[in-house]
Design an enzyme around this catalytic site. Structure first.
Site, PDB file in Angstrom:
ATOM      1  N   TYR A  17       0.869  -1.188   0.000  1.00 16.77           N
ATOM      2  CA  TYR A  17       0.000   0.000   0.000  1.00 16.77           C
ATOM      3  C   TYR A  17       0.900   1.230   0.000  1.00 16.77           C
ATOM      4  O   TYR A  17       1.641   1.473   0.957  1.00 16.77           O
ATOM      5  CB  TYR A  17      -0.884  -0.047   1.245  1.00 16.77           C
ATOM      6  CG  TYR A  17      -1.887   1.074   1.391  1.00 16.77           C
ATOM      7  CD1 TYR A  17      -2.799   1.342   0.386  1.00 16.77           C
ATOM      8  CD2 TYR A  17      -1.936   1.824   2.561  1.00 16.77           C
ATOM      9  CE1 TYR A  17      -3.740   2.362   0.541  1.00 16.77           C
ATOM     10  CE2 TYR A  17      -2.869   2.827   2.729  1.00 16.77           C
ATOM     11  CZ  TYR A  17      -3.765   3.092   1.711  1.00 16.77           C
ATOM     12  OH  TYR A  17      -4.700   4.096   1.864  1.00 16.77           O
ATOM     13  N   TYR A 171     -11.779  -4.520   6.961  1.00 14.45           N
ATOM     14  CA  TYR A 171     -10.480  -4.223   7.573  1.00 14.45           C
ATOM     15  C   TYR A 171     -10.601  -3.128   8.630  1.00 14.45           C
ATOM     16  O   TYR A 171     -10.188  -3.288   9.774  1.00 14.45           O
ATOM     17  CB  TYR A 171      -9.471  -3.788   6.494  1.00 14.45           C
ATOM     18  CG  TYR A 171      -8.172  -3.300   7.088  1.00 14.45           C
ATOM     19  CD1 TYR A 171      -7.176  -4.204   7.437  1.00 14.45           C
ATOM     20  CD2 TYR A 171      -7.952  -1.951   7.333  1.00 14.45           C
ATOM     21  CE1 TYR A 171      -5.995  -3.768   8.019  1.00 14.45           C
ATOM     22  CE2 TYR A 171      -6.774  -1.509   7.918  1.00 14.45           C
ATOM     23  CZ  TYR A 171      -5.800  -2.421   8.259  1.00 14.45           C
ATOM     24  OH  TYR A 171      -4.644  -1.982   8.845  1.00 14.45           O
ATOM     25  N   HIS A 172     -11.179  -1.992   8.240  1.00 11.30           N
ATOM     26  CA  HIS A 172     -11.253  -0.872   9.166  1.00 11.30           C
ATOM     27  C   HIS A 172     -12.253  -1.111  10.291  1.00 11.30           C
ATOM     28  O   HIS A 172     -12.204  -0.430  11.315  1.00 11.30           O
ATOM     29  CB  HIS A 172     -11.597   0.419   8.419  1.00 11.30           C
ATOM     30  CG  HIS A 172     -10.474   0.911   7.566  1.00 11.30           C
ATOM     31  ND1 HIS A 172     -10.448   0.714   6.202  1.00 11.30           N
ATOM     32  CD2 HIS A 172      -9.326   1.557   7.879  1.00 11.30           C
ATOM     33  CE1 HIS A 172      -9.332   1.241   5.718  1.00 11.30           C
ATOM     34  NE2 HIS A 172      -8.642   1.748   6.702  1.00 11.30           N
ATOM     35  N   LYS A 540     -11.488  16.956  15.946  1.00  9.72           N
ATOM     36  CA  LYS A 540     -10.762  16.294  14.862  1.00  9.72           C
ATOM     37  C   LYS A 540     -10.550  17.314  13.744  1.00  9.72           C
ATOM     38  O   LYS A 540     -11.359  17.429  12.822  1.00  9.72           O
ATOM     39  CB  LYS A 540     -11.568  15.109  14.333  1.00  9.72           C
ATOM     40  CG  LYS A 540     -11.689  13.935  15.268  1.00  9.72           C
ATOM     41  CD  LYS A 540     -10.403  13.111  15.317  1.00  9.72           C
ATOM     42  CE  LYS A 540     -10.069  12.495  13.998  1.00  9.72           C
ATOM     43  NZ  LYS A 540      -8.755  11.799  14.036  1.00  9.72           N
ATOM     44  N   ASP A 544      -8.515  13.976   8.617  1.00 10.16           N
ATOM     45  CA  ASP A 544      -8.271  12.660   9.204  1.00 10.16           C
ATOM     46  C   ASP A 544      -9.559  12.095   9.789  1.00 10.16           C
ATOM     47  O   ASP A 544     -10.136  12.660  10.713  1.00 10.16           O
ATOM     48  CB  ASP A 544      -7.204  12.787  10.302  1.00 10.16           C
ATOM     49  CG  ASP A 544      -7.070  11.516  11.124  1.00 10.16           C
ATOM     50  OD1 ASP A 544      -7.212  10.422  10.548  1.00 10.16           O
ATOM     51  OD2 ASP A 544      -6.832  11.622  12.341  1.00 10.16           O
ATOM     52  N   HIS A 546      -9.833   8.902  11.034  1.00 10.91           N
ATOM     53  CA  HIS A 546      -9.594   7.845  12.015  1.00 10.91           C
ATOM     54  C   HIS A 546     -10.004   8.373  13.393  1.00 10.91           C
ATOM     55  O   HIS A 546      -9.212   9.013  14.091  1.00 10.91           O
ATOM     56  CB  HIS A 546      -8.117   7.445  12.032  1.00 10.91           C
ATOM     57  CG  HIS A 546      -7.736   6.534  10.920  1.00 10.91           C
ATOM     58  ND1 HIS A 546      -6.949   6.932   9.872  1.00 10.91           N
ATOM     59  CD2 HIS A 546      -8.046   5.233  10.682  1.00 10.91           C
ATOM     60  CE1 HIS A 546      -6.773   5.924   9.041  1.00 10.91           C
ATOM     61  NE2 HIS A 546      -7.429   4.880   9.511  1.00 10.91           N
TER      62      HIS A 546
END
Length: 672
Positions: A17, A171-172, A540, A544, A546
């Site tokens: 990646y 995945y996340h 935040k 981003d 996350h």
């Protein structure tokens, strides 16, 4: 005999990646990796590209080229794939809200190379549900987002038949705290929602349903619990086979095959003793390669130092070599499934299937995945699961070597010089990218660009497939931000539920516990300040998405007695400071994992001073190199927290300390 070695199977696709800085720099990196034996490309796009902003937008500040490559228009895509034969390449693009746009750019570049687009192979992630739940790069509301996905799937089945138009990505979800059961159930529920929408759209004839199902792929996470993760993959395949056969009537077993790629777990990589990450990565890779009947079709591994910052080319090479040693030096690919007939494996798989199917049924009873997103159910379940896991780590029930056990260590030669142990992006890069964007706009033929955008808006208002209008925009020189804003004008934007309000208490407030002690400290400080409860703003800034760490801080602060102000992701420094002043908070906590802290945090501090709120302490958490942390503290940040600070209750106690110091109150000890 089944135990006799035979002709070796073909290895899985090996990817890294990658992408950073500029299209030119990323192209050089791709060609170098392919020369080292990488067998596919996995493109990382920067956050402005992922969220539909041009590099000169206010929200893109500090984010350009940080976590991936900026692609603002056709010219960037040309440079990204220069001298790479796309007709012979298998390209994975991690892109979701703007997936249709990036696929259109890719197709046009392939056409310019003289490629037959019917031969293009690769994958666009295009899973918007997990963006609402974990990654945060969504743009549009669920309904329009599902339409974009539907149109793209219908287009590729008819025009790019070897392309995987969606890579349903659990995945996340694991990164956000999902258990194996939740990972299976949420991903399968997303697949059902997508397939139902595609077939209901009428864009695919009945006799092509199998072709649609055959192009649905998955992208999963493999954690360090080796046996459980391997059983999870077998359970995934078993449930997918049943759903596609029973719900959609797919008879051809090749169409029903569970096709998945994997990125092994980055959540479990540690900043403390990062050399331990190598054995974690190897164990996680074995979970998705040892079992032939559940083997990944493509594997990409993180680098050992991803918890420290951006990996260097050498670090990525190390991860590629790990795959190559397993595939070419071991005898793994010479045998049939080595777990066939194992009672232990079969029992675990059966249990996962039963629990996951029960959760899938619950979600269907709510109206399906999209309804469960909008109600906040899915997000709240993830926040709760993550809170429970963090509590187990803090209590020492879940052991992480080098973090909460076996913490003594010899000096590490890999990190002796932290400033060279990771790659850094030239801070001047963003200005160069913005300048190139302005040149592109000035030199294009403006008439066709505006006409193409008008056609896109018209198609969005109607019911036409949006891919043709998107291709027209790509060919006319429209930019990423212009394409996305044209659709925002029609569809609007969406702020997903945060899940914080619905999360249950994650740590029991037992007598004598650290949480009870911190609660007393919070209560006493609030009483001394005389303004009701202590108020913490969790912000935040930038793009981003996350949000896992921010959510865990918000939940634990709430449990400790704070009033928490948390408005979710994607805020400008101006919005954060305005909220801090309006809510009269006692502390501002900023969470940034994308590397944009050097730009955004000083902006927040300056705006706090301008607003007369310079006495409110600002703390920062994220993946922040030690030299950057020192610079932030010198600029006025009260405290910096990185992944090594895993004790969330302790962090809340530190926040109270900073509030007391800012208000000239004497220190209070936390007694446990």
């Amino acid at each position: 005999m089944s135990g006799t070695p035979r002709l070796k199977d073909r290895p899985w696709l090996m990817r890294t990646y990658a992408g950073h800085s500029t299209a030119e720099a990323s192209n050089e990196l791709y060609r170098r990796n392919l020369a080292k034996g990488q067998t596919g490309l996995s493109v990382a796009f920067d956050l402005p590209t992922q969220t539909g902003y041009d590099p000169d937008h206010i929200l893109a500040r500090g984010e350009v080229g940080r976590v991936g490559v900026p692609v603002s228009h056709l010219g960037d895509m040309r440079r990204l794939f220069q001298e790479i034969p796309l007709e012979r390449m298998n390209t994975s693009m991690t892109i979701n809200a703007t997936a249709m746009w990036l696929l259109a750019l890719y197709q046009v570049v392939a056409e310019e190379h003289g490629a037959d687009i019917a031969k293009l192979q690769g994958t666009t992630q295009n899973d918007i549900v997990k963006e609402y739940l974990s990654r945060g790069t969504h743009v549009f509301p669920p309904g329009p987002s599902l339409r974009l996905t539907t149109d793209m799937i219908a287009y590729t089945v008819n025009h790019i038949p070897k392309w995987n138009p969606i890579n349903i990505c659990s995945y996340h979800l694991q990164e956000a705290g999902a258990t194996p059961v939740q990972e299976i159930a949420f991903a399968m529920s997303t697949a059902v929602a997508v397939l139902d929408a595609v077939f209901a759209s009428g864009q695919v004839p009945e006799d092509r349903k199998g072709d649609v199902v055959a192009r649905i792929s998955f992208f999963v996470n493999a954690g360090v619990r080796f046996i459980e993760e391997m059983c999870k993959m077998r359970a995934f395949g078993r449930i997918w086979d049943r759903i596609t056969r029973e719900r959609y009537g797919i008879e051809n077993p090749r169409h029903r095959r569970f096709r998945y790629g994997v990125q092994v777990n980055s959540l479990g990589l540690t900043e403390a003793q990062p050399e331990n990450n190598i054995q974690r990565i190897v164990l996680e890779m074995l979970a998705v390669t040892l079992s032939k009947d559940a083997r990944a079709r493509a594997v990409q591994l993180p680098a050992w130092n991803e918890a420290l910052g951006l990996p260097r080319p050498w670090d990525q090479q190390w991860s590629l070599r790990i795959q190559q040693v397993l595939a070419h030096e071991s005898d793994l690919l010479e045998y049939d499934d080595v777990f066939e007939g194992s009672h232990v494996i079969e029992s675990k798989v059966a249990a996962l299937v039963e629990e996951a199917e029960a959760e899938i049924e619950r979600i269907q009873e709510m109206g399906g995945a999209m309804a469960a997103v909008e109600s906040g159910y899915l997000k709240a379940r993830l926040v709760a699961s993550h809170s429970e896991r963090r509590a187990r780590i803090e209590a020492g029930e879940e052991k992480i070597v080098g973090v909460n056990c076996y913490e003594s260590t010899e000096p590490n030669p890999l990190t002796a010089d932290l400033d060279t142990a990771i790659m850094t992006v030239d801070p001047e890069n963003e200005a160069r990218v913005v300048s190139a964007l302005h040149t592109w706009r000035e030199q294009r033929d403006e008439g066709p660009a505006q006409e193409a955008l008008g056609a896109l808006r018209k198609a969005a208002v109607g019911t036409d497939n949006l891919m043709e209008a998107t291709l027209r925009c790509a060919r006319a020189g429209v930019t990423t931000g212009e394409w996305a804003w044209a659709l925002r004008d029609v569809f609007g934007e969406y702020r997903a539920p945060t899940g914080v309000g619905g999360a249950p208490l994650s740590v029991a407030p037992e007598a004598g516990s650290l949480l009870v002690s911190v609660r007393e400290k919070v209560g006493k400080t609030a009483a001394e300040l005389g303004g009701g409860r202590l108020r913490l703003l969790v912000g935040k800034p930038g793009l981003d998405g996350h949000s896992n760490g921010a959510e865990q801080i918000a939940v634990r602060a709430r449990d400790a007695g704070f009033e928490v102000v948390y408005q979710g992701i994607r805020l400008t420094p101006e919005q954060i400071v305005s909220a801090a002043v309006a809510e009269d908070v006692h502390c501002v906590g900023l969470s940034i994992l994308s590397g944009s802290h050097a730009e955004l945090v000083p902006d927040v501090l300056e705006r706090m001073r301008t607003a007369g709120a310079q006495d409110i302490p600002v703390i920062v958490g994220g993946i922040i190199p030690s030299s950057d942390a020192a610079a932030l503290r010198a600029a006025g940040v009260a405290a910096v927290f990185t992944p090594k600070d895993f004790g969330i209750t302790e962090i809340i106690g530190r926040i109270v300390d900073e509030i007391r110091a800012a208000n000239t109150l004497p220190p209070l000890e936390v007694l446990v």
